[in-house]
Design a protein around this motif. Sequence first.
Motif, mmCIF file in Angstrom:
data_model
loop_
_atom_site.group_PDB
_atom_site.id
_atom_site.type_symbol
_atom_site.label_atom_id
_atom_site.label_comp_id
_atom_site.label_asym_id
_atom_site.label_seq_id
_atom_site.Cartn_x
_atom_site.Cartn_y
_atom_site.Cartn_z
ATOM 1 N N ALA A 251 1.042 -1.033 -0.006
ATOM 2 C CA ALA A 251 0.095 -0.041 0.100
ATOM 3 C C ALA A 251 0.936 1.323 -0.076
ATOM 4 O O ALA A 251 0.624 2.173 -0.578
ATOM 5 N N TRP A 280 -14.821 8.706 -2.672
ATOM 6 C CA TRP A 280 -14.921 7.032 -3.017
ATOM 7 C C TRP A 280 -14.501 7.071 -4.353
ATOM 8 O O TRP A 280 -13.806 5.939 -4.830
ATOM 9 N N ALA A 283 -10.737 6.426 -4.053
ATOM 10 C CA ALA A 283 -10.356 4.835 -3.653
ATOM 11 C C ALA A 283 -10.517 3.996 -4.903
ATOM 12 O O ALA A 283 -9.674 3.031 -5.202
ATOM 13 N N ALA A 287 -7.471 1.453 -6.789
ATOM 14 C CA ALA A 287 -7.845 0.207 -7.002
ATOM 15 C C ALA A 287 -7.922 -0.249 -8.468
ATOM 16 O O ALA A 287 -7.423 -1.448 -8.738
ATOM 17 N N MET A 302 -5.774 -4.717 0.137
ATOM 18 C CA MET A 302 -5.681 -3.294 -0.290
ATOM 19 C C MET A 302 -7.387 -2.931 -0.529
ATOM 20 O O MET A 302 -7.768 -1.902 -0.241
ATOM 21 N N TYR A 303 -8.063 -3.947 -1.235
ATOM 22 C CA TYR A 303 -9.286 -3.726 -1.481
ATOM 23 C C TYR A 303 -10.370 -3.591 -0.425
ATOM 24 O O TYR A 303 -11.010 -2.705 -0.090
ATOM 25 N N THR A 305 -9.069 -2.712 2.700
ATOM 26 C CA THR A 305 -8.596 -1.526 3.369
ATOM 27 C C THR A 305 -9.410 -0.084 2.764
ATOM 28 O O THR A 305 -10.273 0.657 3.408
ATOM 29 N N LEU A 306 -9.634 -0.094 1.657
ATOM 30 C CA LEU A 306 -10.221 0.783 0.794
ATOM 31 C C LEU A 306 -11.659 0.752 0.835
ATOM 32 O O LEU A 306 -12.317 1.946 1.066
ATOM 33 N N THR A 310 -14.039 3.889 2.856
ATOM 34 C CA THR A 310 -15.019 4.846 2.229
ATOM 35 C C THR A 310 -16.580 4.163 2.698
ATOM 36 O O THR A 310 -17.484 4.596 2.075
ATOM 37 N N THR A 314 -16.317 -4.591 -0.382
ATOM 38 C CA THR A 314 -15.272 -5.164 -1.416
ATOM 39 C C THR A 314 -15.895 -5.429 -2.461
ATOM 40 O O THR A 314 -15.471 -5.320 -3.563
ATOM 41 N N LEU A 317 -16.563 -2.501 -4.167
ATOM 42 C CA LEU A 317 -15.358 -1.657 -4.898
ATOM 43 C C LEU A 317 -14.970 -2.487 -6.207
ATOM 44 O O LEU A 317 -14.557 -1.910 -6.882
#
Length: 421
Positions: A251, A280, A283, A287, A302-303, A305-306, A310, A314, A317
Amino acid sequence: MAAPGRDGELRRTFPAFESRAAAGEEIAGTWWGNAWVTALEAAALDPKRLARGRGYAEQGSVDAITVTPGLVLAYVQGSRPRPYRVQVRLRTLDDTDWERFLDAAAERPGHIAALLDKELPHSLADCGVPLLPGPGDLAPQCSCPDSGHPCKHAAALCYQTARLLDADPFVLLLLRGRGERELLDALSRLSAARAARAAQDRPAAPLPGVRASDAWAAPGTGPLPPPLPAPPHPAQPPAYPAVPGGPDLFALDQLATDAAARAHALLTTGRDPVGELTLWQDAVRLAAARPGSGLTATTRAMYATLATATGRTTADLARAVAAWRQGGPAGLAVLEEAWDPPAGRFDRARPLLLAADLPAFRPRRNTLTHPRGHTQLRLGRDGLWYAYESEPGRDDWWPRGTPDLDPVGALTGLGGSADAH
């Protein structure tokens, strides 16, 4: 077996080669592709089986090929109606071999440039690591009753694999155990670490300007020195050391690389290309910037966490990343915002679809949905049509294909999902 939808960092599926118009031409065109052919032919016990296998390859009898570490798999059509399942095994390299290979690749900048250009330098293949197979290294196995080594079906698969290696030497590296993205990331970090060590060993160059003590002692204030010229491109971030309990290195590398790119754009153009994005949107952009994000354990973290930062899931995202890769901020807006378009382009879309022998799509706000409910077109505020797909009977729409001004063109490449019957 040949399922491209299941492909990832350590699995690649390649469509079947078409039959060759002129039989007898060279199978491989590169030196490493020919080295693969030499390893096959040097260990073969029956030249006649090789000749028949080459004929099968030239006739297009080898179906889609799947490559994973240590294994090549395909179905080969023989003389019987049912094709044979063929596999060829090759030993993967151990960690020591990979360390030696990475050191040799990072030693010369030209090595990395050649790999990115889909070339395999002789010097890199001669670094003491057995990248290319030798006689007896290829272990074929076929479901046919022929006990030849290799049988003609396995020979056909080996010949077609040489053509894959011709086009992309990363196929050979995957066979030996490492995926393209993993190797490029490792080379990037190793090169950055070497550059950092080299910079530490060099004496510091004198900085332009006036020493602070001299400027303070001088009466009055002197003119400011002219600004330094902008670098031609953003620099790579340094190699961060792993510290127990420290930040996520992946990250941190992502954020540092992104910050350098944004700072370079601001320095050279005077504007931040992503300064107006919401939390958002930013983010989703981060990604989407990493090829294959969400496939490995590191990128899945990472997904997560992001998504947490927000207030999304996942799954939200992942769908948003697909929309961003389809059309950037406009593609994300199409995913998340329904609107009522004025008369004009939207009203002309249904006759165009009918003229293309497609069924009558159902209109609702800015969407047109296939009557079977598995394909959908969405009109964006940018005037482009965005294609979406869902399992029939489910309201689970995912972006697919490339946006187009023509609604029929937006459906191109969706296979049978937009058929008329």
